[in-house]
Design an enzyme around this catalytic site. Structure first.
Site, short mmCIF file in Angstrom:
data_model
loop_
_atom_site.label_atom_id
_atom_site.label_comp_id
_atom_site.label_asym_id
_atom_site.label_seq_id
_atom_site.Cartn_x
_atom_site.Cartn_y
_atom_site.Cartn_z
N THR A 1 40.38 43.93 41.89
CA THR A 1 39.91 45.21 41.34
C THR A 1 39.41 45.00 39.91
O THR A 1 39.94 44.15 39.19
CB THR A 1 41.08 46.21 41.34
OG1 THR A 1 41.44 46.46 42.70
CG2 THR A 1 40.71 47.53 40.67
N GLU B 1 47.39 44.28 43.94
CA GLU B 1 46.77 42.99 43.59
C GLU B 1 47.79 41.87 43.72
O GLU B 1 47.48 40.79 44.24
CB GLU B 1 46.23 43.04 42.16
CG GLU B 1 44.99 43.92 42.01
CD GLU B 1 44.50 44.02 40.57
OE1 GLU B 1 43.29 44.11 40.38
OE2 GLU B 1 45.33 44.02 39.64
N ALA C 1 41.39 39.54 35.37
CA ALA C 1 42.59 39.49 34.54
C ALA C 1 42.29 40.12 33.19
O ALA C 1 41.14 40.17 32.75
CB ALA C 1 43.05 38.05 34.34
N ASP C 2 43.37 40.61 32.55
CA ASP C 2 43.24 41.16 31.19
C ASP C 2 43.56 40.11 30.14
O ASP C 2 43.02 40.16 29.04
CB ASP C 2 44.17 42.37 31.06
CG ASP C 2 43.78 43.45 32.06
OD1 ASP C 2 42.65 43.94 31.97
OD2 ASP C 2 44.59 43.75 32.95
C1 5RP Z 1 43.09 45.90 37.58
C2 5RP Z 1 43.10 44.54 37.00
C3 5RP Z 1 41.79 43.96 36.60
O1 5RP Z 1 41.59 42.81 37.38
C4 5RP Z 1 41.82 43.63 35.15
O2 5RP Z 1 42.09 44.83 34.43
C5 5RP Z 1 40.49 43.03 34.67
O3 5RP Z 1 39.48 44.00 34.76
P1 5RP Z 1 37.98 43.72 34.33
O4 5RP Z 1 37.43 42.70 35.27
O5 5RP Z 1 37.32 45.07 34.46
O6 5RP Z 1 37.98 43.22 32.91
O7 5RP Z 1 44.12 43.92 36.83
O8 5RP Z 1 44.37 46.41 37.72
#
Ligand code: 5RP
Length: 225
Positions: free
Chosen positions: A29, A106, A86-87
């Site tokens: 996601t 996830e 990932a964040d």
């Molecule tokens: C969602 C997540 C996302 O994978 C994470 O927030 C990274 O998002 P993005 O690709 O928009 O930077 O863990 O729950």
């Protein structure tokens, strides 16, 4: 100066090149996996590869449908390859996830996959996890005791509030999200287990010792690190 979305796109498209005909895919996601799903859809259309996806959220379910990727479930299939964003990513490939409030499903999908690839732009690389507040999904009725337990562990929890929706964010599972600020997460492996031991916690956003490969989008393109 290349924009962030191009780095995400490069990472997502490189990961789509790893997909093999016949595979069952875990579909992560977020804005980076958005590009992965889009790119897999293009391979389905142009090369005729046959894959199925197991979404980790309503977002990835809808994106898979739009990309003509058939969806299935963990009851019916095992996952060959999960690709997720990932964040934060530390040097040992431990992660903080949950910026999109989808980390519970996830984690179920990513941890059950035979191979797990993380895709991200280069801003997600950190030396130590913790600058990004750690998302923790909780049962709504448990908010007071869980917040107290998190404070006792040194965290500063805040209930995630909705945008264009009054009140708290409600996850795809009907729960609340607490974003917990810690000064630094020195031992993510222990903390992942400790947080899940608090009654009322459904799942936390630490993903430790599970990632097989990481693809990072840099200004000059994406590559495995
Ligand atoms: C969602 C997540 C996302 O994978 C994470 O927030 C990274 O998002 P993005 O690709 O928009 O930077 O863990 O729950």
């Amino acid at each position: 100066m290349i924009i962030m979305s191009q780095m995400k796109k490069d990472a997502g498209y490189l990961a789509a090149g790893e997909v093999k005909d016949g595979q069952i895919l875990g579909l992560g996601t977020g804005s980076t996996t958005h590009y992965f799903i889009e790119a897999v859809g293009k391979r389905v259309a142009s090369e005729g590869i046959e894959v199925m996806g197991i979404p980790t959220s309503y977002q990835s379910f809808l994106l898979a449908k739009a990309a003509n990727i058939p969806v299935t479930t963990l009851d019916e299939h095992e996952i060959d390859l999960a690709v997720d964003g990932a964040d934060e990513i530390d040097p040992k490939f431990n992660l903080i996830k949950g910026g999109g409030a989808a980390h519970t499903l996830e984690k179920i999908v990513d941890y059950s996959a035979k191979e797990f690839i993380v895709i991200a732009d280069s801003s997600k690389l950190v030396d130590t996890l913790g600058a990004f507040p750690l998302p923790v999904e909780i049962i709504p009725e448990s908010v007071t005791p869980v917040m107290k337990a998190l404070k006792d562990m040194g965290g500063v929890p805040e209930i995630r509030m909705g945008q264009l929706k009054d009140g708290p964010v409600i996850t795809d599972n009907g729960n609340f999200i607490l974003d917990v600020a810690f000064s630094a997460i020195e031992n993510p492996i222990h903390m992942e287990k400790d947080l899940n031991a608090i009654p009322g916690v459904v799942e936390n956003g630490l993903f430790t010792e599970m990632v097989d490969k990481v693809i990072i989008g840099f200004e000059d393109g994406a590559r495995f690190i």
